[in-house]
Design a protein around this motif. Structure first.
Motif, PDB file in Angstrom:
ATOM      1  N   PRO A   1      26.385  42.034  43.865  1.00 41.93           N
ATOM      2  CA  PRO A   1      26.267  43.264  43.063  1.00 41.93           C
ATOM      3  C   PRO A   1      27.533  44.109  43.014  1.00 41.93           C
ATOM      4  O   PRO A   1      27.747  44.836  42.056  1.00 41.93           O
ATOM      5  CB  PRO A   1      25.112  44.021  43.751  1.00 41.93           C
ATOM      6  N   ASP A   2      28.377  44.026  44.030  1.00 46.01           N
ATOM      7  CA  ASP A   2      29.568  44.882  44.059  1.00 46.01           C
ATOM      8  C   ASP A   2      30.834  44.134  43.641  1.00 46.01           C
ATOM      9  O   ASP A   2      31.945  44.576  43.927  1.00 46.01           O
ATOM     10  CB  ASP A   2      29.757  45.464  45.455  1.00 46.01           C
ATOM     11  N   PHE A   3      30.700  42.995  42.945  1.00 36.65           N
ATOM     12  CA  PHE A   3      31.866  42.162  42.633  1.00 36.65           C
ATOM     13  C   PHE A   3      32.920  42.930  41.840  1.00 36.65           C
ATOM     14  O   PHE A   3      34.105  42.949  42.206  1.00 36.65           O
ATOM     15  CB  PHE A   3      31.426  40.922  41.843  1.00 36.65           C
ATOM     16  N   ALA A   4      32.529  43.573  40.737  1.00 33.17           N
ATOM     17  CA  ALA A   4      33.500  44.272  39.889  1.00 33.17           C
ATOM     18  C   ALA A   4      34.216  45.375  40.656  1.00 33.17           C
ATOM     19  O   ALA A   4      35.435  45.538  40.548  1.00 33.17           O
ATOM     20  CB  ALA A   4      32.801  44.840  38.653  1.00 33.17           C
ATOM     21  N   GLU A   5      33.466  46.130  41.462  1.00 28.22           N
ATOM     22  CA  GLU A   5      34.062  47.225  42.221  1.00 28.22           C
ATOM     23  C   GLU A   5      34.993  46.701  43.305  1.00 28.22           C
ATOM     24  O   GLU A   5      36.093  47.237  43.531  1.00 28.22           O
ATOM     25  CB  GLU A   5      32.969  48.086  42.857  1.00 28.22           C
ATOM     26  N   ARG A   6      34.582  45.628  43.965  1.00 32.01           N
ATOM     27  CA  ARG A   6      35.401  45.059  45.034  1.00 32.01           C
ATOM     28  C   ARG A   6      36.712  44.493  44.463  1.00 32.01           C
ATOM     29  O   ARG A   6      37.791  44.697  45.040  1.00 32.01           O
ATOM     30  CB  ARG A   6      34.605  43.949  45.736  1.00 32.01           C
ATOM     31  N   VAL A   7      36.604  43.814  43.344  1.00 30.41           N
ATOM     32  CA  VAL A   7      37.806  43.244  42.726  1.00 30.41           C
ATOM     33  C   VAL A   7      38.739  44.350  42.252  1.00 30.41           C
ATOM     34  O   VAL A   7      39.963  44.242  42.358  1.00 30.41           O
ATOM     35  CB  VAL A   7      37.424  42.312  41.562  1.00 30.41           C
ATOM     36  N   GLN A   8      38.177  45.418  41.724  1.00 30.53           N
ATOM     37  CA  GLN A   8      38.994  46.555  41.296  1.00 30.53           C
ATOM     38  C   GLN A   8      39.822  47.087  42.461  1.00 30.53           C
ATOM     39  O   GLN A   8      41.006  47.403  42.313  1.00 30.53           O
ATOM     40  CB  GLN A   8      38.092  47.667  40.740  1.00 30.53           C
ATOM     41  N   ALA A   9      39.199  47.168  43.652  1.00 28.01           N
ATOM     42  CA  ALA A   9      39.903  47.657  44.829  1.00 28.01           C
ATOM     43  C   ALA A   9      40.982  46.677  45.303  1.00 28.01           C
ATOM     44  O   ALA A   9      41.996  47.084  45.886  1.00 28.01           O
ATOM     45  CB  ALA A   9      38.906  47.918  45.957  1.00 28.01           C
ATOM     46  N   LEU A  10      40.775  45.374  45.039  1.00 30.15           N
ATOM     47  CA  LEU A  10      41.706  44.348  45.506  1.00 30.15           C
ATOM     48  C   LEU A  10      42.738  43.967  44.452  1.00 30.15           C
ATOM     49  O   LEU A  10      43.657  43.180  44.738  1.00 30.15           O
ATOM     50  CB  LEU A  10      40.929  43.090  45.905  1.00 30.15           C
ATOM     51  N   ARG A  11      42.613  44.496  43.253  1.00 26.08           N
ATOM     52  CA  ARG A  11      43.406  44.017  42.119  1.00 26.08           C
ATOM     53  C   ARG A  11      44.907  44.099  42.355  1.00 26.08           C
ATOM     54  O   ARG A  11      45.663  43.177  42.056  1.00 26.08           O
ATOM     55  CB  ARG A  11      43.016  44.808  40.871  1.00 26.08           C
TER      56      ARG A  11
END
Length: 396
Positions: free
Chosen positions: A350-360
């Motif tokens: 569920p948090d994939f988009a948010e997690r990737v945004q933080a790691l981008r």
């Protein structure tokens, strides 16, 4: 610049003019391409998003072998990328052609930006493709053909050979360290030498007129920039250096004194690089975990799909093969799809988009982060005993 050697080269150019400008050589095609290119490129840049790729392909075909060849096809690659990201490719060219007021420092930066961003896009659209990569030669050619009176085409080997024979030893670097200003200085000096030569331009014009070319199809080249580019290229290709013996290129001066090393600063740099490298590895491990075989994902363009396979190259680069119901299988770079949000959802995460945004950011700069860490670790190794610690780091 050695004016004697340059005079010999100009004489050899005239002597070999017929050889260089009759079939199958026809080096005069540079003037024909330069005349047609600007209008064709303007038409392509004004085309709709759906028609842009095809319009750009027509411009690519116009350039013959000035950009693309059997080994590398940077211009054709941009045409293919425009099928997926037309506005990004359009923006690349518009930024490259933006007015810089004649400031070569700004122009040099535009070239580096074009190369970096186009190759970033290439990695996104065609992961691992070397054939479609752009470089300083390609970018300077796009500029040269669009505004030949203000630019010069750069071919590394031909330019280096020419500079050696005329003893122009100013270093213009290479790759990311390429300095446009230094290369343009050599070309400007060549143009000045041609203008100062007693008979060169007049004799060359006489030979040119004997080709019976259609004037309206040829760029007038009043500033002789195309002629300079042609001469530099023909020197290596047609042996115009024959009988000329230049001095060896001077070696770089050695530093007489070794600067004092601030070991404390090296340690601080290492610790910071280690921290960021650890974050990079954790980011890649997270992607490896969630983008695994069998994962249900959503692609911005192709919709829902299922990861069929995870591939790893001999260099350790990872990609995923995704099956889409309406598009078939597509191979995508696992890091790239995260950096650019191409895969924006993974079932059960569920948090994939948010997690990737933080790691981008750390994923985007992965190569430079890894290299910085390795360099800092290497720089600190000679001082391990002095610090009384073992710096095997993340590998220890």
């Amino acid at each position: 610049m050695n004016k004697t050697h340059l005079g010999q080269i100009l004489d050899h150019y005239l002597e070999n003019f017929d050889t260089m400008n009759v079939d199958p050589s026809t080096e005069w095609y540079k003037w024909k391409i330069a005349q047609a290119f600007p209008a064709a490129m303007d038409r392509a840049l004004e085309a709709s998003a759906d028609a842009f790729s095809d319009a750009l392909l027509q411009v690519d075909k116009l350039t013959e072998n000035l950009v693309d060849n059997k080994t590398t096809q940077p211009f054709y690659g941009l045409c293919k990328m425009a099928e997926q990201e037309p506005e990004e490719v359009r923006s690349l060219f518009r930024n490259l052609y933006a007015d810089d007021g004649g400031d070569l420092v700004v122009r040099s930066k535009k070239i580096h930006d074009f190369v970096a961003k186009s190759n970033d896009l290439c990695e996104r659209c065609f992961p691992g493709s070397f054939r479609y990569k752009n470089d300083a030669h390609a970018a300077t050619t796009y500029l040269f053909l669009y505004a030949p009176d203000e630019n010069y085409l750069y071919k590394p080997m031909e330019a280096l050979d020419f500079s050696t024979y005329v003893e122009f030893y100013e270093d213009w670097g290479r790759g990311e360290a390429f300095h446009l200003e230094a290369y343009y200085r050599m070309c400007d000096q060549l143009v000045s030498a041609m203008q100062e030569h007693p008979t060169f331009l007049a004799k060359r014009q006489e030979l040119w007129e004997q080709l019976h070319l259609s004037p309206e199809e040829m760029h007038p080249d009043t500033k002789h920039h195309i002629l300079a580019v042609d001469l530099i290229y023909c020197c290596k290709t047609y042996g115009l250096f024959d009988g000329i013996h230049p001095k060896p290129r001077p070696s770089k001066k050695r530093k007489e004194e070794t600067p004092q090393v601030d070991v404390t600063a090296l340690e601080a740099e290492y610790r910071e690089a280690e921290r960021v490298e650890k974050k990079r590895r954790e980011a890649e491990a997270y992607l490896h975990q969630v983008l695994a075989s069998g994962a249900h994902v959503h692609h911005k363009k192709f919709g829902d799909g299922i990861i069929q396979q995870v591939k790893v190259t001999s260099q350790g680069k990872e990609s995923v093969v995704v099956a889409f119901p309406n598009e078939g299988e597509k191979e995508l770079g696992s890091i790239e799809v995260a950096i650019y949000g191409i895969l924006d959802a993974v079932a059960g995460v569920p948090d994939f988009a948010e997690r990737v945004q933080a790691l981008r950011e750390v994923l985007r700069n992965g190569n430079s982060i890894k290299k910085t860490y390795e360099d800092c670790r290497k720089n600190l190794q000679p001082y391990r005993e002095e610090l009384g610690e073992d710096f095997d780091g993340l590998e220890g």
